[in-house]
Design a protein around this motif. Structure first.
Motif, PDB file in Angstrom:
ATOM      1  N   THR A   9       0.817  -1.210   0.000  1.00 37.13           N
ATOM      2  CA  THR A   9       0.000   0.000   0.000  1.00 37.13           C
ATOM      3  C   THR A   9       0.855   1.266   0.000  1.00 37.13           C
ATOM      4  N   ASP A  10       0.257   2.335  -0.501  1.00 36.47           N
ATOM      5  CA  ASP A  10       0.934   3.642  -0.506  1.00 36.47           C
ATOM      6  C   ASP A  10      -0.140   4.719  -0.502  1.00 36.47           C
ATOM      7  N   VAL A  11       0.193   5.860   0.080  1.00 36.29           N
ATOM      8  CA  VAL A  11      -0.749   6.984   0.094  1.00 36.29           C
ATOM      9  C   VAL A  11      -0.063   8.248  -0.397  1.00 36.29           C
ATOM     10  N   GLU A  12      -0.868   9.141  -0.938  1.00 35.20           N
ATOM     11  CA  GLU A  12      -0.425  10.512  -1.211  1.00 35.20           C
ATOM     12  C   GLU A  12      -1.201  11.404  -0.251  1.00 35.20           C
ATOM     13  N   THR A  13      -0.523  12.362   0.338  1.00 36.51           N
ATOM     14  CA  THR A  13      -1.141  13.153   1.405  1.00 36.51           C
ATOM     15  C   THR A  13      -0.920  14.648   1.217  1.00 36.51           C
ATOM     16  N   THR A  14      -1.629  15.423   2.023  1.00 37.82           N
ATOM     17  CA  THR A  14      -1.476  16.872   2.000  1.00 37.82           C
ATOM     18  C   THR A  14      -0.455  17.355   3.033  1.00 37.82           C
ATOM     19  N   ALA A  63       4.266  19.323   0.690  1.00 34.89           N
ATOM     20  CA  ALA A  63       3.552  18.085   0.377  1.00 34.89           C
ATOM     21  C   ALA A  63       2.655  18.272  -0.845  1.00 34.89           C
ATOM     22  N   LEU A  64       2.022  19.434  -0.953  1.00 35.75           N
ATOM     23  CA  LEU A  64       1.166  19.701  -2.106  1.00 35.75           C
ATOM     24  C   LEU A  64       1.963  19.709  -3.401  1.00 35.75           C
ATOM     25  N   GLU A  65       3.186  20.178  -3.339  1.00 33.73           N
ATOM     26  CA  GLU A  65       4.039  20.196  -4.522  1.00 33.73           C
ATOM     27  C   GLU A  65       4.425  18.779  -4.925  1.00 33.73           C
ATOM     28  N   VAL A  66       4.782  17.970  -3.934  1.00 37.94           N
ATOM     29  CA  VAL A  66       5.177  16.580  -4.209  1.00 37.94           C
ATOM     30  C   VAL A  66       3.996  15.779  -4.756  1.00 37.94           C
ATOM     31  N   ALA A  67       2.823  15.956  -4.161  1.00 35.08           N
ATOM     32  CA  ALA A  67       1.642  15.175  -4.538  1.00 35.08           C
ATOM     33  C   ALA A  67       0.715  15.953  -5.473  1.00 35.08           C
ATOM     34  N   LYS A  68       1.269  16.889  -6.214  1.00 35.23           N
ATOM     35  CA  LYS A  68       0.465  17.782  -7.059  1.00 35.23           C
ATOM     36  C   LYS A  68      -0.478  17.019  -7.982  1.00 35.23           C
ATOM     37  N   HIS A  69       0.035  15.995  -8.654  1.00 33.77           N
ATOM     38  CA  HIS A  69      -0.781  15.215  -9.589  1.00 33.77           C
ATOM     39  C   HIS A  69      -1.971  14.577  -8.874  1.00 33.77           C
ATOM     40  N   SER A  70      -1.717  13.957  -7.738  1.00 33.47           N
ATOM     41  CA  SER A  70      -2.777  13.276  -6.997  1.00 33.47           C
ATOM     42  C   SER A  70      -3.789  14.259  -6.419  1.00 33.47           C
TER      43      SER A  70
END
Length: 213
Positions: A9-14, A63-70
């Motif tokens: 499992t993996d998550v993308e977060t804010t 975090a928003l920059e890293v997970a921008k796509h998600s």
């Protein structure tokens, strides 16, 4: 033989701290048969969770920059958080055919304590996990970061133990430079299976135990 199926499992977060209001915007997972190391019949699941305006206001800019796509995909395609978690829990329960506490799937991932911290925090907040109701996964978790440390702790080529560094070492490549939880799950699953196959071969050569086919 221990018969606990594995869920990568993996998550993308804010952000990095659920207790500070940071939330998941994507949860991805895939199930692996613990004996054959082939995909479990339950397959994979990939959920985008629509963040509220309040949740976005509390988000970490980094975090928003890293997970921008998600994050952008979650804004458009995401579903309500509780709806997503109910679906996720139902999927996890389908992997535990016996429905017993001792046959719950074992969760795994790269830096998995981070992912499971968010999942447990949100499940409790949503009332899906209580003092009377445990989560549909085993409390023991597997971290491929620890695998990497055990294998490469003295390797001068390993500048760190991030997933990308490990993938480079194993000559595994991403399909794109977009940060996505499902791709991380697929790659981590390959890392996990390679490690287990390696350990099984070591046991054979050391004659520790005979492996069942």
């Amino acid at each position: 033989m221990i018969k606990r199926n594995i869920v990568i499992t993996d998550v993308e977060t804010t952000g990095f701290y659920p207790e500070q209001g940071h939330v998941t915007v994507q949860i991805a997972a895939t199930a692996i048969n613990c004996v054959t190391l082939k995909p479990h019949h339950a397959g994979s699941i990939n959920l985008f969770i629509k963040p509220t305006a309040e949740e976005l206001a509390l988000a970490s800019p980094k975090a928003l920059e890293v997970a921008k796509h998600s994050v952008e995909k979650a804004k458009i395609e995401g579903v309500d958080r509780k709806v997503a978690y109910i679906k996720y829990f139902e999927w996890l329960e389908s992997i535990n055919a016996d429905g017993k506490a001792y046959t719950k799937p074992i969760m795994a991932g790269h830096n998995s304590p981070f992912d499971m911290k968010f999942q447990l925090h949100e499940a409790i907040k949503l009332g899906l996990v209580t003092n009377e109701k445990e989560p549909p996964w085993d409390y023991h978790i597997i971290d491929t970061w620890s695998f990497a440390f055990c294998l490469f702790e003295s390797d001068p080529e390993m500048e760190n133990l991030t997933l990308d560094t490990l993938l480079k070492k194993l000559k595994l490549t991403r399909k794109s430079d977009t940060h996505d939880a499902m791709e991380d799950v697929e790659l981590t699953a390959e890392v996990y299976c390679r490690y287990i196959k390696f350990m099984r071969e070591c046991r054979k050569r050391l004659r520790v135990t005979e492996m069942a086919e």
